[in-house]
Scaffold this motif. Structure first.
Motif, mmCIF file in Angstrom:
data_model
loop_
_atom_site.group_PDB
_atom_site.id
_atom_site.type_symbol
_atom_site.label_atom_id
_atom_site.label_comp_id
_atom_site.label_asym_id
_atom_site.label_seq_id
_atom_site.Cartn_x
_atom_site.Cartn_y
_atom_site.Cartn_z
ATOM 1 N N ILE A 9 0.836 -1.203 0.000
ATOM 2 C CA ILE A 9 0.000 0.000 0.000
ATOM 3 C C ILE A 9 0.869 1.251 0.000
ATOM 4 O O ILE A 9 0.623 2.206 -0.735
ATOM 5 C CB ILE A 9 -0.951 0.004 1.222
ATOM 6 N N LEU A 10 1.894 1.251 0.829
ATOM 7 C CA LEU A 10 2.751 2.425 0.956
ATOM 8 C C LEU A 10 3.834 2.501 -0.112
ATOM 9 O O LEU A 10 4.581 3.458 -0.171
ATOM 10 C CB LEU A 10 3.376 2.447 2.354
ATOM 11 N N GLY A 11 3.937 1.471 -0.950
ATOM 12 C CA GLY A 11 4.863 1.499 -2.066
ATOM 13 C C GLY A 11 6.279 1.088 -1.726
ATOM 14 O O GLY A 11 7.190 1.321 -2.511
ATOM 15 N N THR A 12 6.493 0.459 -0.586
ATOM 16 C CA THR A 12 7.843 0.028 -0.222
ATOM 17 C C THR A 12 8.119 -1.418 -0.614
ATOM 18 O O THR A 12 9.241 -1.872 -0.536
ATOM 19 C CB THR A 12 8.077 0.180 1.291
ATOM 20 N N LYS A 13 7.102 -2.144 -1.025
ATOM 21 C CA LYS A 13 7.269 -3.546 -1.434
ATOM 22 C C LYS A 13 6.544 -3.734 -2.753
ATOM 23 O O LYS A 13 5.466 -3.203 -2.960
ATOM 24 C CB LYS A 13 6.697 -4.468 -0.360
ATOM 25 N N ARG A 14 7.142 -4.518 -3.636
ATOM 26 C CA ARG A 14 6.538 -4.771 -4.933
ATOM 27 C C ARG A 14 5.646 -5.997 -4.870
ATOM 28 O O ARG A 14 5.883 -6.918 -4.095
ATOM 29 C CB ARG A 14 7.621 -4.976 -5.982
ATOM 30 N N PHE A 15 4.642 -6.016 -5.721
ATOM 31 C CA PHE A 15 3.711 -7.137 -5.809
ATOM 32 C C PHE A 15 4.387 -8.298 -6.507
ATOM 33 O O PHE A 15 4.988 -8.138 -7.555
ATOM 34 C CB PHE A 15 2.457 -6.703 -6.575
#
Length: 137
Positions: free
Chosen positions: A107-113
């Motif tokens: 959600i916060l953009g620190t981990k990729r899907f």
């Protein structure tokens, strides 16, 4: 517990589930588990549920912003941990700390899907009936 923006994010998340027909998909998964009980599909189906949650988180993030849905997740996880076990089971995907951290990171953009490995469950699901049919002949 939740601010109006957080509540709107949670509602957007749940509406994303309805628009994607996730409840029907989960009923279908339960039927698969009951009909093909001998195939170990639990991990595969849990991964699909996790992917559904992440997809709905991303939809809510686009509608309301990442901060709102992330803070709502944290508040709900804290609330679920302070409740008794019966109520905590209703919030299963919120109380699993590893998956909660993965969701917050996405959600916060620190981990990729990560891509789903849907094919790993499809092979045993299709191979088993074929094997049974070949044995019956």
């Amino acid at each position: 517990l939740l601010s109006p923006g957080e509540l709107e994010s949670v509602v957007a998340h749940e509406l994303a589930h309805l628009l994607a027909k996730d409840p029907l998909i989960r009923v279908f998964h339960q039927l698969l588990l009951s009909f093909f009980w001998w195939i170990p599909m639990k991990g595969w189906l849990n991964k699909i549920e996790e992917d559904q949650e992440v997809a709905c988180d991303q939809a809510a993030r686009k509608c309301q912003g990442g901060d709102e849905i992330a803070s709502a997740l944290v508040k709900m996880a804290r609330y679920a941990r302070n409740r008794d076990e019966a109520e905590a089971l209703l919030c299963k995907l919120t109380t699993q700390s590893h998956f909660l951290l993965v969701r917050l990171g996405m959600i916060l953009g620190t981990k990729r899907f990560q891509e789903s490995r849907l094919w790993q469950g499809v092979i045993p699901l299709t191979a088993t009936p074929l094997i049974l049919l070949s044995c019956a002949m």
